[in-house]
Design an enzyme around this catalytic site. Structure first.
Site, PDB file in Angstrom:
ATOM      1  N   ASP A 140       0.891  -1.165   0.000  1.00  0.00           N
ATOM      2  CA  ASP A 140       0.000   0.000   0.000  1.00  0.00           C
ATOM      3  C   ASP A 140       0.923   1.208   0.000  1.00  0.00           C
ATOM      4  O   ASP A 140       1.604   1.474   0.990  1.00  0.00           O
ATOM      5  CB  ASP A 140      -0.849  -0.015   1.277  1.00  0.00           C
ATOM      6  CG  ASP A 140      -1.829   1.146   1.320  1.00  0.00           C
ATOM      7  OD1 ASP A 140      -1.474   2.232   0.820  1.00  0.00           O
ATOM      8  OD2 ASP A 140      -2.929   0.969   1.858  1.00  0.00           O
ATOM      9  N   HIS A 141       0.964   1.915  -1.127  1.00  0.00           N
ATOM     10  CA  HIS A 141       2.012   2.938  -1.223  1.00  0.00           C
ATOM     11  C   HIS A 141       1.796   4.076  -0.226  1.00  0.00           C
ATOM     12  O   HIS A 141       2.714   4.841   0.051  1.00  0.00           O
ATOM     13  CB  HIS A 141       2.181   3.437  -2.663  1.00  0.00           C
ATOM     14  CG  HIS A 141       1.160   4.436  -3.101  1.00  0.00           C
ATOM     15  ND1 HIS A 141      -0.100   4.092  -3.484  1.00  0.00           N
ATOM     16  CD2 HIS A 141       1.234   5.778  -3.219  1.00  0.00           C
ATOM     17  CE1 HIS A 141      -0.766   5.184  -3.817  1.00  0.00           C
ATOM     18  NE2 HIS A 141       0.024   6.231  -3.666  1.00  0.00           N
ATOM     19  N   HIS A 194      -5.990   2.594   1.347  1.00  0.00           N
ATOM     20  CA  HIS A 194      -5.159   3.689   1.860  1.00  0.00           C
ATOM     21  C   HIS A 194      -5.780   4.370   3.084  1.00  0.00           C
ATOM     22  O   HIS A 194      -5.132   4.587   4.104  1.00  0.00           O
ATOM     23  CB  HIS A 194      -4.940   4.759   0.786  1.00  0.00           C
ATOM     24  CG  HIS A 194      -4.422   4.224  -0.515  1.00  0.00           C
ATOM     25  ND1 HIS A 194      -3.460   3.252  -0.589  1.00  0.00           N
ATOM     26  CD2 HIS A 194      -4.719   4.537  -1.808  1.00  0.00           C
ATOM     27  CE1 HIS A 194      -3.195   2.990  -1.864  1.00  0.00           C
ATOM     28  NE2 HIS A 194      -3.951   3.762  -2.618  1.00  0.00           N
TER      29      HIS A 194
END
Ligand code: BG6
Length: 508
Positions: free
Chosen positions: A193-194, A256
């Site tokens: 999950d950036h 996110h």
């Protein structure tokens, strides 16, 4: 003497080969290769590192290297230094292959042996699934079938990074977890999950738990409500086919934003070990009770943008984007009111909102404290005192603001809200990053703290799936209901205003 406390010392990552499936896609050139280059710059990548790009396109090693060189020049976030790039470029390989074809994985095994010999990568393999999700299962089972999923010796490792979307609802996520777990063990799976790679997101834990002054007031006695906003000013930028299947709840909120929410709401972990942190995060998600259909109608709002002006430029409406149905009911905006039903947070609403084509790009977490009793200032203009706020600005501004009341100098009592600010750039000159650097580095070192665990993904889908089901059943009739370049639909204002509160919109 420096006053910086180092809680860990950055070591050079393990030698390994990173195999990118779907290497001809955008992610490789825009994010992965620039991130690897930044790791080289920081001296964090092993000299015994190599990349193997795996994709369908019929090109050879040289052509792939050439394309990656162009990519780093176009998308690199730091100054291009050819001597540094050369170190990496000479260790980039390419395998033309079909993701469905088992013999191509046998060829991959052969190539990996060769790379191990040429680059000293010691049989450590990091697989990166940068492909459409429909291939995740096939890739992992093919890797298992040719013996590439499990390492042959205790001293070597195999890890797999899986990109989002991880499933499209609870059932598909459970199914995908199940399938990945037939070839790999949970400890080998890194669901990326950036957002968790962003410095400002990582700092939430430090801010909360390395400072003694915030934790005692971090609960329902002192906090009135929390707002988490991820506003994007861009539209869907040519990703119509993907977005028609996804929408903002799946694309941004289920992953996110729920991660950011858990960092804000979690209990202190007993250590910074991966499972200690992830145990606390998943408890937060489990404490958010999935809503009944009638609650979903009351506590959620969705929207879709129509044509409008964003920063002076005309943006077509969502339904006018390529590969989007002219009657699409896909949501590009959502606002939710959620409750974390535990001792710390009972009764404190968490308002989440995210949307495309909004007035400004801005991601922030706003903690609003309870108001002071007004007795002292009764009858004066100060009666409308704004409550204290703590705002964690995630991007594009990177700062933390505490807003409090101060007396305007003078004989009369006039109060005004003032800000106390900490800006990350005043602390250290950070070189611009892609957000993937830390995550790739952590994975190479076997640290899965910043990655989703299977139970976290499922807990997040447990909250999101009933909402998606109700939205699917009750087709919206007012779409498009906000113009591009605004702050979303009017119904989203009504959601929070009905509670006597209002959104904190960033100034333009
Ligand atoms: C991605 C979404 O995960 O995050 C995109 O698929 C979105 O739709 C992007 O634009 C936002 O990332 P960032 O880092 O720009 O906030």
């Amino acid at each position: 003497m420096s006053e910086t406390i180092q809680t860990s010392t950055a070591r050079v990552a393990d030698p390994c080969v990173m195999i990118i499936f779907g290497a001809s896609g955008d992610l490789t050139k825009r994010k992965l290769v620039p991130a690897l280059y930044n790791l080289v710059r920081h001296g964090l990548l092993s000299k015994n590192f190599a990349v193997v790009g795996f994709a369908r396109r019929e090109i050879d090693h040289d052509e792939f290297r050439h394309r990656m060189t162009e990519a780093i020049q176009e998308f690199g976030t730091t100054e291009f230094d050819s001597s540094l790039w050369d170190q990496l470029e000479s260790r980039i390989y390419y395998l033309q292959g079909n993701l469905d074809s088992l013999p191509d994985y046998s060829r991959l095994a052969e190539l990996l042996k060769q790379v191990d010999e040429e680059c000293g990568t010691r049989g450590n393999y990091l697989y990166y699934l940068s492909t459409p999700p429909s291939f995740f299962d096939k890739i992992s089972s093919n890797l298992g079938a040719v013996g590439l999923a499990k390492s042959e010796a205790d001293s070597t490792w195999r890890r797999i990074i899986v990109e989002k979307p991880f499933g499209h609802d609870l059932d598909s996520a459970i199914e995908l977890n199940h399938r990945l777990l037939t070839a790999f063990d949970e400890e080998q799976i890194y669901r990326i999950d950036h957002y968790l790679g962003k410095e400002t997101v990582q700092n939430i834990l430090v801010f909360r738990f390395a400072n003694g002054i915030f934790e005692p007031i971090w609960d329902r006695r002192y906090i009135d409500h929390v707002q988490i906003m991820v506003a994007e000013s861009i539209g869907i930028e040519g990703r119509g086919a993907y977005y028609e299947e996804s929408g903002v709840l799946r694309d941004m909120i289920q992953n996110h934003m729920f991660q950011v929410l858990s960092l804000v709401a979690m209990e202190p972990p007993i250590s910074f070990e991966a499972d200690a942190v992830r145990n606390e995060k998943v408890k937060v998600l489990n404490a958010i009770r999935p809503m009944q259909p009638e609650e979903i109608i009351r506590h959620t709002v969705r929207g879709q943008y129509g044509e409008g002006l964003v920063s002076g430029d005309r943006l077509p409406g969502y339904r006018g984007e390529p590969n989007v149905s002219p009657t699409s009911t896909r949501e590009t905006y959502a606002a939710l009111r959620l409750f974390v039903e535990n001792w710390r947070w009972a009764g404190v609403p968490f308002y989440l909102r995210s949307g495309k084509a909004l007035a400004k790009r801005d991601t922030q977490v706003m903690i609003q404290f309870r108001r002071v009793p007004h007795l002292l200032f009764r009858g004066s203009a100060a009666e409308e005192l704004e409550a204290n706020r703590l705002i964690i600005h995630i991007q594009p501004d990177e700062l933390i603001t505490i807003r409090f009341q101060a007396k305007v100098p003078g004989p009369a009592v006039h109060l005004t809200p003032v800000n106390m600010e900490f800006r990350y750039k005043d602390l250290a000159e950070s070189s611009p990053a892609t957000g993937y650097e830390t995550l790739l580095y952590d994975c190479m070192n076997g640290d899965s703290t910043q990655f989703h665990r299977a139970d976290m993904v499922e807990a997040a889908w447990e909250i999101a799936t009933p909402i998606l089901d109700v939205w699917e059943a009750l087709r919206p009739r007012d779409f498009p209901n906000y113009a591009a370049g605004t702050w979303g639909p009017r119904s989203a204002d009504a959601l929070i205003e009905g509670d006597g509160r209002s959104w904190l919109n960033p100034s333009l």
